[in-house]
Design a protein around this motif. Sequence first.
Motif, PDB file in Angstrom:
ATOM      1  N   VAL A 118       0.870  -1.187   0.000  1.00 22.95           N
ATOM      2  CA  VAL A 118       0.000   0.000   0.000  1.00 22.95           C
ATOM      3  C   VAL A 118       0.907   1.238   0.000  1.00 22.95           C
ATOM      4  N   THR A 119       1.569   1.439  -1.121  1.00 25.90           N
ATOM      5  CA  THR A 119       2.539   2.517  -1.309  1.00 25.90           C
ATOM      6  C   THR A 119       1.851   3.766  -1.833  1.00 25.90           C
ATOM      7  N   ALA A 120       2.625   4.850  -1.977  1.00 23.78           N
ATOM      8  CA  ALA A 120       2.080   6.079  -2.553  1.00 23.78           C
ATOM      9  C   ALA A 120       1.571   5.831  -3.963  1.00 23.78           C
ATOM     10  N   GLU A 121       2.308   5.041  -4.720  1.00 28.71           N
ATOM     11  CA  GLU A 121       1.901   4.737  -6.093  1.00 28.71           C
ATOM     12  C   GLU A 121       0.577   3.975  -6.122  1.00 28.71           C
ATOM     13  N   PHE A 122       0.430   3.002  -5.215  1.00 27.09           N
ATOM     14  CA  PHE A 122      -0.818   2.234  -5.136  1.00 27.09           C
ATOM     15  C   PHE A 122      -1.974   3.138  -4.725  1.00 27.09           C
ATOM     16  N   VAL A 123      -1.760   3.970  -3.717  1.00 26.66           N
ATOM     17  CA  VAL A 123      -2.827   4.857  -3.219  1.00 26.66           C
ATOM     18  C   VAL A 123      -3.249   5.847  -4.294  1.00 26.66           C
ATOM     19  N   GLU A 124      -2.314   6.319  -5.088  1.00 30.50           N
ATOM     20  CA  GLU A 124      -2.641   7.251  -6.171  1.00 30.50           C
ATOM     21  C   GLU A 124      -3.651   6.644  -7.148  1.00 30.50           C
ATOM     22  N   LEU A 144       4.496   4.562   5.358  1.00 33.19           N
ATOM     23  CA  LEU A 144       4.166   5.959   5.649  1.00 33.19           C
ATOM     24  C   LEU A 144       3.929   6.750   4.363  1.00 33.19           C
ATOM     25  N   GLU A 145       4.620   6.388   3.291  1.00 32.63           N
ATOM     26  CA  GLU A 145       4.416   7.090   2.023  1.00 32.63           C
ATOM     27  C   GLU A 145       2.977   6.921   1.528  1.00 32.63           C
ATOM     28  N   VAL A 147       0.361   6.485   3.538  1.00 29.88           N
ATOM     29  CA  VAL A 147      -0.427   7.331   4.432  1.00 29.88           C
ATOM     30  C   VAL A 147      -0.373   8.782   3.959  1.00 29.88           C
ATOM     31  N   ARG A 148       0.819   9.259   3.660  1.00 33.39           N
ATOM     32  CA  ARG A 148       0.997  10.660   3.240  1.00 33.39           C
ATOM     33  C   ARG A 148       0.229  10.953   1.958  1.00 33.39           C
ATOM     34  N   LYS A 149       0.291  10.028   1.010  1.00 24.15           N
ATOM     35  CA  LYS A 149      -0.407  10.233  -0.261  1.00 24.15           C
ATOM     36  C   LYS A 149      -1.920  10.282  -0.041  1.00 24.15           C
ATOM     37  N   ALA A 150      -2.438   9.398   0.808  1.00 21.24           N
ATOM     38  CA  ALA A 150      -3.874   9.372   1.083  1.00 21.24           C
ATOM     39  C   ALA A 150      -4.331  10.675   1.737  1.00 21.24           C
ATOM     40  N   VAL A 151      -3.526  11.172   2.699  1.00 21.01           N
ATOM     41  CA  VAL A 151      -3.854  12.436   3.370  1.00 21.01           C
ATOM     42  C   VAL A 151      -3.832  13.586   2.360  1.00 21.01           C
ATOM     43  N   GLU A 152      -2.825  13.586   1.498  1.00 28.50           N
ATOM     44  CA  GLU A 152      -2.696  14.639   0.482  1.00 28.50           C
ATOM     45  C   GLU A 152      -3.936  14.684  -0.419  1.00 28.50           C
ATOM     46  N   ILE A 153      -4.370  13.516  -0.881  1.00 33.69           N
ATOM     47  CA  ILE A 153      -5.557  13.446  -1.757  1.00 33.69           C
ATOM     48  C   ILE A 153      -6.799  13.918  -0.996  1.00 33.69           C
ATOM     49  N   GLN A 169       5.325   5.618  15.230  1.00 34.23           N
ATOM     50  CA  GLN A 169       6.614   5.926  14.609  1.00 34.23           C
ATOM     51  C   GLN A 169       6.718   7.441  14.528  1.00 34.23           C
ATOM     52  N   ASP A 170       7.915   7.932  14.198  1.00 32.48           N
ATOM     53  CA  ASP A 170       8.079   9.381  14.046  1.00 32.48           C
ATOM     54  C   ASP A 170       7.207   9.871  12.900  1.00 32.48           C
ATOM     55  N   LEU A 171       6.448  10.935  13.154  1.00 29.59           N
ATOM     56  CA  LEU A 171       5.592  11.511  12.127  1.00 29.59           C
ATOM     57  C   LEU A 171       6.057  12.931  11.825  1.00 29.59           C
ATOM     58  N   PRO A 172       6.227  13.263  10.552  1.00 27.75           N
ATOM     59  CA  PRO A 172       6.632  14.623  10.204  1.00 27.75           C
ATOM     60  C   PRO A 172       5.550  15.630  10.573  1.00 27.75           C
ATOM     61  N   ALA A 173       5.980  16.811  11.014  1.00 26.99           N
ATOM     62  CA  ALA A 173       5.039  17.843  11.465  1.00 26.99           C
ATOM     63  C   ALA A 173       4.067  18.242  10.365  1.00 26.99           C
ATOM     64  N   ASP A 174       4.540  18.259   9.106  1.00 26.03           N
ATOM     65  CA  ASP A 174       3.650  18.685   8.021  1.00 26.03           C
ATOM     66  C   ASP A 174       2.527  17.678   7.794  1.00 26.03           C
ATOM     67  N   LEU A 175       2.760  16.407   8.118  1.00 25.61           N
ATOM     68  CA  LEU A 175       1.701  15.405   8.006  1.00 25.61           C
ATOM     69  C   LEU A 175       0.660  15.627   9.105  1.00 25.61           C
ATOM     70  N   ILE A 176       1.140  15.835  10.331  1.00 29.02           N
ATOM     71  CA  ILE A 176       0.228  16.068  11.453  1.00 29.02           C
ATOM     72  C   ILE A 176      -0.627  17.309  11.194  1.00 29.02           C
ATOM     73  N   GLU A 177      -0.027  18.338  10.585  1.00 29.16           N
ATOM     74  CA  GLU A 177      -0.751  19.575  10.301  1.00 29.16           C
ATOM     75  C   GLU A 177      -1.932  19.356   9.360  1.00 29.16           C
TER      76      GLU A 177
END
Length: 291
Positions: A118-124, A144-145, A147-153, A169-177
């Motif tokens: 379930v990668t960014a490419e798959f989620v796209e 995590l990639e 997750v990030r792609k799904a949130v972005e969409i 796991q460590d989450l980047p601040a921009d994702l949490i935002e």
Amino acid sequence: MGDKPVITIVGSINMDLVTIADNVPRQGETLQGKQFQINPGGKGANQAVAAARLGAHVQMIGCVGQDSFGRDLLQHLSEQGVDVSNVEPVTDMTGTATIVVSNQDNRIIVVPAANNHVTAEFVETKRDVIAGSDILILQLEIPLEGVRKAVEIAKENGVTVILNPAPIQDLPADLIEQVDYLTPNEHEFQLLQKGLDKKELQEKVILTKGSKGVALYQGGKESTIPAYKVNVVDTTGAGDSFNGGLAVALSNSLPIMEACRFGNAVAALSTTKLGAQTGMPTGKEVEAFIK
């Protein structure tokens, strides 16, 4: 689909291998167990079933293996009312979780396997599915990639996002935002603190505290919503039940405090039976319980 809000879950689908014993073995020790079960699981699938049992229209995005576990899980999800048309079989084995339950405690080892696809490419490739949703639920048992792609969409299309940061796991601040609601337990919240320095980020947090209920951070103050008291049999899946209940309540436009109370009721009922998905209540059961 009708007029029901659409809840989409992007996440893990596992088979749970559950051993029940009086005690957990120490290093090098072998103990005799009391019972063994094979149950449908995975945090993503658990949350999908929780929401579907409550009467929501739920669609699942994820991957399973081309094995008997994968086939059984797809059939089970479909039988629970989850739309699995966006779950794809891949060449890996289906993900598994080995769970030891003892004295109302549980310890879990997860092997992601197919979930790693379930990668960014798959989620796209599922962009339109996510964009057409009312609420998106995510966890961290997929890359995590992804997750990030799904949130972005979701954010590009005005979809409300719930992120359950487990396993932590460590989450980047921009994702949490970009997330609307973050639902850690107490352990996860401690590890997330460094990414939640800003007040506006803390106010995204719905802190699940088990038998102590749920805490919200609003206006710089913490508000606690008490848990319901029940006879606990198995806590496996309680957090997932809460997230499913929270999403259903929010999709029905309940205020956040009421949505958390509803989630608490769903979680409480889920602990009165053995197994993650097998213990999840229906909407009618929750309504009767709250009354």
